[in-house]
Design an enzyme around this catalytic site. Sequence first.
Site, PDB file in Angstrom:
ATOM      1  N   GLY A 111      19.329 -64.315 -65.324  1.00  0.00           N
ATOM      2  CA  GLY A 111      19.558 -64.044 -66.679  1.00  0.00           C
ATOM      3  C   GLY A 111      20.906 -63.814 -67.083  1.00  0.00           C
ATOM      4  O   GLY A 111      21.759 -63.908 -66.073  1.00  0.00           O
TER       5      GLY A 111
ATOM      6  N   LYS B 179      22.824 -88.102 -61.054  1.00  0.00           N
ATOM      7  CA  LYS B 179      22.990 -87.293 -61.914  1.00  0.00           C
ATOM      8  C   LYS B 179      24.423 -86.901 -61.849  1.00  0.00           C
ATOM      9  O   LYS B 179      24.847 -86.349 -62.901  1.00  0.00           O
ATOM     10  CB  LYS B 179      21.896 -85.826 -61.477  1.00  0.00           C
ATOM     11  CG  LYS B 179      22.264 -84.525 -62.153  1.00  0.00           C
ATOM     12  CD  LYS B 179      21.116 -84.878 -63.505  1.00  0.00           C
ATOM     13  CE  LYS B 179      21.405 -83.766 -64.349  1.00  0.00           C
ATOM     14  NZ  LYS B 179      20.860 -83.977 -65.688  1.00  0.00           N
TER      15      LYS B 179
HETATM   16  O1  M6R Z   1      27.717 -84.158 -65.846  1.00  0.00           O
HETATM   17  P1  M6R Z   1      28.339 -85.164 -67.185  1.00  0.00           P
HETATM   18  O2  M6R Z   1      27.776 -84.373 -68.298  1.00  0.00           O
HETATM   19  O3  M6R Z   1      29.760 -85.195 -67.240  1.00  0.00           O
HETATM   20  O4  M6R Z   1      27.561 -86.593 -66.795  1.00  0.00           O
HETATM   21  C1  M6R Z   1      28.048 -87.625 -67.992  1.00  0.00           C
HETATM   22  C2  M6R Z   1      26.965 -88.816 -68.110  1.00  0.00           C
HETATM   23  O5  M6R Z   1      27.073 -89.258 -66.696  1.00  0.00           O
HETATM   24  C3  M6R Z   1      25.742 -88.179 -68.451  1.00  0.00           C
HETATM   25  O6  M6R Z   1      25.590 -87.609 -69.377  1.00  0.00           O
HETATM   26  C4  M6R Z   1      24.630 -89.382 -68.171  1.00  0.00           C
HETATM   27  O7  M6R Z   1      25.293 -90.036 -69.377  1.00  0.00           O
HETATM   28  C5  M6R Z   1      23.286 -88.759 -68.521  1.00  0.00           C
HETATM   29  N1  M6R Z   1      22.550 -88.585 -67.183  1.00  0.00           N
HETATM   30  C6  M6R Z   1      22.478 -89.300 -69.405  1.00  0.00           C
HETATM   31  O8  M6R Z   1      21.139 -88.708 -69.698  1.00  0.00           O
END
Ligand code: M6R
Length: 595
Positions: free
Chosen positions: A103, A590
């Site tokens: 936390g 991710k």
């Molecule tokens: O880790 P990041 O925020 O830089 O990633 C950018 C995008 O790849 C990410 O936000 C992607 O669009 C999401 N998986 C959408 O849900």
Amino acid sequence: MCGIFGYVTNKEEALGPILIEAAERLTYRGYDSVGAATLNNGNIDLRKDVGKVDAVAAKYNIAEMRGQRGITQLRWATFGEPSQVNSQPHIDSDGDMVGAHNGNVVNNVELREQFIAEGMTVRSQNDGETCVHAVERYINRGYEFIDAIRLAYGDLEGDYAFVIGRANDDKLYAFKKGSGMVVGLGEGFTCVSSDLPSILPLTREVIRPQDGEIVTLWADKVEVRSVKDGKLIDRKQETVTESMDAVQKGGYPHFMLKEIHEQSQVARELSHVLNGNKEVDVLVEKMKQARHLYFIGCGTSYHAASVGAVYFAQLAGRAVIPVLAPQFVPQYAPTVNHEDVGIFVSQSGETKDVLNALEAAEARGMACFGLANVVGSTLTKATSFSLPLCCGYEISVPATKTFTNQVVTFLYLAYKMAGLDTRELDIIPDLMNKTLEMVAPQVEAIAKDINDWNDMYCLGYGATYPIALEGALKLKEITYAHCEGMLSTEFKHGPLSAVSKGFPIIFVSDGSAVPLIISGINEVKVRGARTIVIGEEDARLRANGDDLIVLPKSDPQIAALLGVLPLQLLSYHMSVMRGFDPDFPRNLSKTLTVD
Ligand code: M6R
């Protein structure tokens, strides 16, 4: 999100393997550092470092650690960079107490200064160490251990769970405020942890202490006392029957749904951290002085940056240029210099497109700051400083809680820029919970109704335009349907020709431009579209849309933020109804570390 685990038995034994296994079971929460401590007959053995559990365990031979009590901790950095000294557990000044927390202790900086002034040895920047010294302070003043803990609890602001033990003792003590904590009761041992998954393979008999309760753990029993008056509390033992998988998902069928429901809690933690963060003031000053402001990111993070740009204009009268990171390089990098400020937004802090833009900006001398969830990531190291998103590990590929905390951070910064009272934002977590409660059944029913469509639009205006883009991205990402996000007023400039009977079109309203949204609704409705409106209760929206998904009453900026919650739920339900796994959509990862 950090995790703690403590174990008490009645004699010295090999605790290393038990601690390593417990740490492994905490890894799903996300971490950058690992530590273990054992306590036995007046001695404390402490081993810790940055790295994965197996690597740190091998490097420091944690498996050989013996003792009568043990503590392990996985750290997800918020206060202090990931480093050996900031890793947990921590010892007190004399090295006869050891403790670890998960936390955030938000008055960490102030308390550390006080401890140093009081002559204590403070070794790290980490707030887990602050918890140890908070107890030490009252031991030094002659208090009994339980009373020292009670007083320390009063000094430690924020949300956390903490476990501590003394070398010359046979017990561990634990207490919590705002964070989860579970106590396990086994044959010849007791244990305590941030969550159930690390306890379940050892025992299914548990006690769930509440905020403001102190647990004392012996090998064969536990005692729960109230922080307020020190009196014993009769907290009932229960038997856990759910499977390990169900427990890891917090009882939700998918991590995405769990993370959607964590949004209010992480927003609360974020506001604690922002309120106590001196770097916020530095950043706001820099932004006030800046010639041009850029918010830069990709995907969902770009959408958050775009919402932030609208907030800055609406609340602080400051123009901000939100930019998709790869486009920053050809379009803006050649124009920027040291008078400009950029905030680089990324959940992972590792997105190559964002790092490329950062490199181009730095080459031109622009002042670069980060907004990232993973502290210690490349982005947080490469920028002057980075504000943490405080979301813990986001397991599901579709970003949900990190998006809302990005937006909340921008709203907070816009308030600061405008000289507004940021305490007005404290209602956001409750409004998020209220929204989820209000919209859930209706959204599920609508998901069922429109699930056969593979083509949709999601429209917004002002701050809800990027919210519509984000809703459309979520729908595409996990339902594999085509959904386009657009400015509502643009629809008539072309896409209108796509409308046929029943064609689903979602409108998101923040209450500030209702007549404009109503025009948009009617343009498509007369051509047969099914119009789904997300907004506050409003007779005009109700009379014109086919469905009104009602948000609780709030300011337009907060309403825009809340508008994303039904879109997250809609995409989640449609994904599940289509038989897909929303946590791990096909073809996606991710973290995108490639160009
Ligand atoms: O880790 P990041 O925020 O830089 O990633 C950018 C995008 O790849 C990410 O936000 C992607 O669009 C999401 N998986 C959408 O849900």
